[in-house]
Design a protein around this motif. Structure first.
Motif: not given
Length: 137
Positions: A88-96
């Motif tokens: 989910c974080y990847d999909k939101q560009n929240r890579y960290g």
């Protein structure tokens, strides 16, 4: 039924089924039972599949909290929950944030692998003490 509807991309029906299941589980098991965590995780999957990542993360976090509170902090299901949050974080560009979740998952899986290695070593020791070559079994 929720999984079936989710697999068929009938997400609203899947959510309804999981909500019914959750209501029954909560009344029978209380709100901190590992089975509740599984249902929350499944609901997170539906919301992730719908592209509603914040809702998915919310359900995954509930599942994680129950797992940790139930002393299942080194269980493969918790590692999967952390992986799902990372997606989910990847999909939101929240890579960290995704990297942090992936590390938590990897730590659990590494711990489980060490336990498997210890168990295998113990099994080998038992066979050796009995004069059996474990590799030939």
């Amino acid at each position: 039924m929720g999984i079936v509807y989710d697999d068929q991309c009938k997400y609203d029906e899947a959510v309804r089924m999981y909500e019914k299941s959750l209501k029954i589980q909560l009344s029978a098991l209380g709100d901190n039972h590992p089975s509740i965590a599984i249902t929350y995780g499944n609901m997170g999957n539906v919301y992730r599949n719908k592209g509603k990542y914040d809702d998915a993360i919310s359900f995954y976090e509930r599942a994680a909290t129950i797992s940790v509170d139930s002393h299942l902090q080194n269980h493969p299901n918790l590692a999967t929950i952390y992986d799902n949050i990372a997606i989910c974080y990847d999909k939101q560009n929240r890579y960290g944030d995704a990297a942090v979740m992936r590390q938590k998952s990897a730590d659990i899986r590494r711990c489980l692998q060490q336990v498997d290695t210890i168990n295998q070593t113990s099994t080998n020791d038992i066979y050796r003490s009995q004069g059996i070559n474990n590799n030939s079994i």
